[in-house]
Scaffold this motif. Structure first.
Motif, PDB file in Angstrom:
ATOM      1  N   ARG A  93      53.468  60.088  50.543  1.00  0.00           N
ATOM      2  CA  ARG A  93      53.352  59.919  49.097  1.00  0.00           C
ATOM      3  C   ARG A  93      52.070  59.166  48.781  1.00  0.00           C
ATOM      4  O   ARG A  93      51.795  58.115  49.364  1.00  0.00           O
ATOM      5  N   THR A 140      55.809  61.919  42.416  1.00  0.00           N
ATOM      6  CA  THR A 140      56.795  61.297  43.302  1.00  0.00           C
ATOM      7  C   THR A 140      58.024  62.191  43.450  1.00  0.00           C
ATOM      8  O   THR A 140      58.571  62.329  44.545  1.00  0.00           O
ATOM      9  N   TRP A 149      57.051  64.996  45.728  1.00  0.00           N
ATOM     10  CA  TRP A 149      56.999  64.487  47.110  1.00  0.00           C
ATOM     11  C   TRP A 149      58.400  64.313  47.681  1.00  0.00           C
ATOM     12  O   TRP A 149      58.643  64.642  48.848  1.00  0.00           O
ATOM     13  N   SER A 150      59.333  63.813  46.877  1.00  0.00           N
ATOM     14  CA  SER A 150      60.701  63.618  47.341  1.00  0.00           C
ATOM     15  C   SER A 150      61.333  64.945  47.764  1.00  0.00           C
ATOM     16  O   SER A 150      62.004  65.024  48.795  1.00  0.00           O
TER      17      SER A 150
END
Length: 271
Positions: A112, A121, A124-125
């Protein structure tokens, strides 16, 4: 205007609607999976199986030798710590977590960006969850929680990034040091991130890292209050005096506090 020309904007609108519907479906599935994981992981009727995947994060021979020397016994203090804490809280299972060492990773998990915003974010998760699924999809044994430990040679990297634990997907990424004298401290970090995956929050001030009172103290009712005999796991630091604290060196200096127990759905009747 021809019929073909008139239908072009309609096709664009239809494709846009289809993309939005597909995105909403994906988000709904992710939310449902997250709720199921949260419910299942905090029932505490049987152990949660924790898969620990190590990887050398640099090309140092020190790191390579350390990673090659790892065995399951090095992580058993984590299981023992949680078993002791479970006994304090009279948990239904006497073994909340059961760790298993997995083969050394060939790839690194998605990173990240430090400047990532809310949307970046979230993306990315999702990437991390998909990557973790690919890594472990052929595992023959249960993997309720997956912890990816990236080891560094402290001579090359004296300071590592912050580790993290995600309730979404029950995934942790731990940045650790590849020297035997820091194995016990690494286990504290792994245990800390492990509790993040089941809903525990940090109990220290994000500005100065000092444990918050009362939830970040090992025993906020201790008399005299200082020095604290133990640290709260989700604070990770033992208070010595007002404004003074030290980093804990092993799980022998740590407890699960009442606020953390409440967050992870443990009983509120600790000894």
């Amino acid at each position: 205007m021809t019929a073909h020309a008139r239908s072009a904007p309609q096709r664009v609108r239809w494709l846009k609607t289809l993309r939005i519907a597909a995105l909403l479906l994906i988000l709904a599935l992710v939310a449902l999976t997250t709720w199921q994981d949260r419910y299942r992981s905090t029932r505490w009727r049987e152990p949660l199986f924790v898969a620990i995947y190590p990887r050398a994060a640099d090309e140092s021979p020190v790191t390579e030798r350390y990673v090659d020397s790892l065995d399951g016994a090095k992580f058993k203090p984590i299981d023992g710590f949680f078993a002791r804490q479970a006994a304090r809280y009279h948990l239904r299972t006497d073994e909340p977590f059961r760790s298993r060492l997995r083969p050394v990773l060939e790839d690194r998990p998605p990173q990240r960006a430090a400047s990532a915003g809310l949307i970046a974010t979230a993306v990315w998760s999702l990437k991390l969850r998909y990557w973790a699924w690919r890594i472990s999809r052929h595992a023959r044994e249960p993997e309720d929680v997956r912890i990816f430990v990236l080891y560094h040679d402290p001579a090359l990297t004296p300071t590592v990034p912050h580790s993290l634990g995600l309730t979404k997907g029950l995934i942790g990424v731990v940045y650790a040091f590849a020297v035997p004298e820091m194995t016990a401290e690494n286990n504290v970090v792994i245990a800390h991130e492990l509790l993040h995956t089941v809903g525990a929050t940090d109990k220290y001030d994000l500005v100065n890292d000092e444990p918050r009172f009362p939830e970040g103290f090992g025993d906020p009712g201790q008399i005299p209050l200082y020095p604290q005999l133990n640290a709260e796991l989700m604070a990770g630091r033992r208070m010595l005096a007002s404004g003074r604290w030290e980093q804990v060196a092993s799980l022998d200096q740590v407890v699960v506090g009442a606020a953390t127990a409440l967050e992870i759905h443990w009983p509120q009747n600790a000894d």
